[in-house]
Design an enzyme around this catalytic site. Structure first.
Site, mmCIF file in Angstrom:
data_model
loop_
_atom_site.group_PDB
_atom_site.id
_atom_site.type_symbol
_atom_site.label_atom_id
_atom_site.label_comp_id
_atom_site.label_asym_id
_atom_site.label_seq_id
_atom_site.Cartn_x
_atom_site.Cartn_y
_atom_site.Cartn_z
ATOM 1 N N SER A 63 0.793 -1.234 0.000
ATOM 2 C CA SER A 63 0.000 0.000 0.000
ATOM 3 C C SER A 63 0.823 1.281 0.000
ATOM 4 O O SER A 63 0.258 2.362 -0.198
ATOM 5 C CB SER A 63 -0.947 0.020 1.198
ATOM 6 O OG SER A 63 -2.122 -0.649 0.858
ATOM 7 N N LYS A 66 0.355 3.387 -2.943
ATOM 8 C CA LYS A 66 -0.813 4.278 -3.091
ATOM 9 C C LYS A 66 -0.388 5.746 -3.060
ATOM 10 O O LYS A 66 -1.073 6.623 -3.588
ATOM 11 C CB LYS A 66 -1.851 3.955 -2.018
ATOM 12 C CG LYS A 66 -2.470 2.569 -2.246
ATOM 13 C CD LYS A 66 -3.378 2.090 -1.116
ATOM 14 C CE LYS A 66 -3.916 0.696 -1.457
ATOM 15 N NZ LYS A 66 -4.524 -0.021 -0.352
ATOM 16 N N TYR A 187 -3.429 -1.812 -10.428
ATOM 17 C CA TYR A 187 -3.432 -1.817 -8.964
ATOM 18 C C TYR A 187 -2.581 -2.967 -8.399
ATOM 19 O O TYR A 187 -1.737 -2.759 -7.522
ATOM 20 C CB TYR A 187 -4.878 -1.908 -8.443
ATOM 21 C CG TYR A 187 -4.925 -2.033 -6.944
ATOM 22 C CD1 TYR A 187 -4.630 -0.946 -6.122
ATOM 23 C CD2 TYR A 187 -5.190 -3.254 -6.317
ATOM 24 C CE1 TYR A 187 -4.616 -1.065 -4.740
ATOM 25 C CE2 TYR A 187 -5.184 -3.380 -4.943
ATOM 26 C CZ TYR A 187 -4.893 -2.276 -4.157
ATOM 27 O OH TYR A 187 -4.864 -2.405 -2.791
ATOM 28 N N TYR A 239 -4.110 2.761 7.922
ATOM 29 C CA TYR A 239 -5.317 1.960 8.179
ATOM 30 C C TYR A 239 -6.105 2.580 9.334
ATOM 31 O O TYR A 239 -6.226 3.791 9.416
ATOM 32 C CB TYR A 239 -4.946 0.490 8.470
ATOM 33 C CG TYR A 239 -3.984 -0.077 7.452
ATOM 34 C CD1 TYR A 239 -4.355 -0.187 6.114
ATOM 35 C CD2 TYR A 239 -2.697 -0.469 7.804
ATOM 36 C CE1 TYR A 239 -3.477 -0.699 5.164
ATOM 37 C CE2 TYR A 239 -1.816 -0.985 6.864
ATOM 38 C CZ TYR A 239 -2.215 -1.088 5.545
ATOM 39 O OH TYR A 239 -1.345 -1.585 4.622
ATOM 40 N N VAL A 257 1.078 -3.724 3.851
ATOM 41 C CA VAL A 257 1.060 -5.033 4.511
ATOM 42 C C VAL A 257 2.332 -5.850 4.276
ATOM 43 O O VAL A 257 2.506 -6.902 4.865
ATOM 44 C CB VAL A 257 -0.183 -5.891 4.153
ATOM 45 C CG1 VAL A 257 -1.452 -5.278 4.691
ATOM 46 C CG2 VAL A 257 -0.268 -6.138 2.662
HETATM 47 N N1 GLU Z 1 -2.252 -5.397 -2.277
HETATM 48 C C1 GLU Z 1 -2.852 -5.335 -0.967
HETATM 49 C C2 GLU Z 1 -4.346 -5.476 -1.078
HETATM 50 O O1 GLU Z 1 -4.895 -4.978 -2.024
HETATM 51 C C3 GLU Z 1 -2.464 -4.030 -0.343
HETATM 52 C C4 GLU Z 1 -2.854 -3.999 1.071
HETATM 53 C C5 GLU Z 1 -2.037 -3.058 1.888
HETATM 54 O O2 GLU Z 1 -0.822 -3.001 1.835
HETATM 55 O O3 GLU Z 1 -2.716 -2.343 2.649
HETATM 56 O O4 GLU Z 1 -4.980 -6.050 -0.237
#
Ligand code: GLU
Length: 303
Positions: A63, A66, A187, A239, A257
């Site tokens: 993530s 992002k 993504y 999060y 994650v």
């Molecule tokens: N590729 C992970 C998902 O889409 C990213 C989750 C993350 O790092 O928060 O669940």
């Protein structure tokens, strides 16, 4: 400030706890990572890099990507981006479907999965080859080529049923313009980027330089956009623990994650910590401890 002894000390103090937490297993390719790794790297606004522990080991940035896709979308789409995505903390798990139904397919913020998928949709519309554009931007920011980990991307595509559901759900509300497969391909690939702490500290240095490229000084994003990226990191970047991060660390942070967390001290430095074991909120357990120690030792905070 003498940063090297501080981060050496942090790495040494956490050595006995290496392996703590739980490695993410819902993406099969991530479950195989050695949990006993810990790295920390820092890049000052004028480009000095300090590192300790496993700071040169590439890991799955997940993530944290992002942040880069949002920066790219801010550049290509500008303020129109916010017609499709909100800017409020979600208070829900990062992959929740519930809120999306209440809010008619408009994700709460660009850092939950639905929000990042909506950003990916905007990028697919704006760039002829969005994967290549993103890869080039991140490589340019850290000063060396970076690559997708195709095994991780395939692993996510094969098991990402919830992300597939989120994308289809948004499309049903008319909030995704492109084919769901094309959007998710971007993504899943951005999440699979493999980078080290040193590379990530370098690549996020534009956020402590009012949006200026860390190596050539060109404009990555405008000063206003850099401020907004930092604001979103502080309020939505970790999060459901963004409040706890603000309370204990007081810096804009973005976690993934894969166990990485990047943090920004505006006008001073960017840093990246990594340790694969996660806590119950999905943030790196030792990473958060390391950042808390760093903030306490240096007194650096936005507050
Ligand atoms: N590729 C992970 C998902 O889409 C990213 C989750 C993350 O790092 O928060 O669940």
């Amino acid at each position: 400030m003498e940063f090297q002894p501080i981060i050496d000390d942090i790495a040494a103090s956490l050595a006995a706890e290496r392996g703590a937490g739980r490695v993410a297993t819902y993406i099969p390719a991530l479950a195989r990572v050695d949990p006993a790794q810990f790295g920390i790297a820092l890049c000052t606004g004028d480009g000095q890099v300090f590192a300790a522990g496993d700071a040169d080991v590439p890991f799955s940035i997940q993530s944290i990507s992002k942040l880069f896709s949002l920066a790219l979308a801010m550049r290509h789409v500008g303020d129109a981006l916010w017609q499709r995505i909100g800017r409020e903390p979600s208070g829900n798990p990062f992959n929740s479907l519930v809120q999306l139904e209440w809010e008619q397919g408009v994700p709460r913020n660009p850092f939950i999965n639905a929000g990042a998928i909506a950003v990916a949709d905007r990028l697919v519309s704006a760039c002829p080859d969005a994967r290549a554009t993103l890869l080039a931007m991140v490589g340019s920011l850290c000063g060396e080529a970076v690559a997708f980990d195709e095994e991780v991307a395939a692993s996510e595509a094969a098991t990402g049923f919830r992300n597939i559901a989120l994308a289809n759900f948004m499309r049903s509300f008319g909030k995704i313009d492109n084919a769901v497969d094309a959007v998710l391909d971007l993504y899943f690939h951005q999440c699979s980027l493999a980078m080290s702490c040193v590379q990530l500290a370098r690549a996020t240095a534009f956020l402590c330089r009012d949006g200026a490229h860390p190596l050539d000084g060109s404009t990555v994003v405008s000063e206003r956009q850099a401020r907004r990226l930092n604001a979103l990191m502080l309020t939505c970047g970790t999060y459901d623990a963004a409040g706890e991060f603000a309370f204990r660390i007081g810096l804009p942070c973005k976690s993934g994650v894969g166990g990485g967390i990047v943090a920004v001290v505006p006008d001073r430095l960017s840093l990246c910590v990594w340790s694969p074991g996660l806590d119950d909120t999905g943030n790196s357990l030792l990473g958060m401890k390391a950042l808390e120690m760093f903030a306490a030792r240096t007194g650096l905070s936005v507050f």
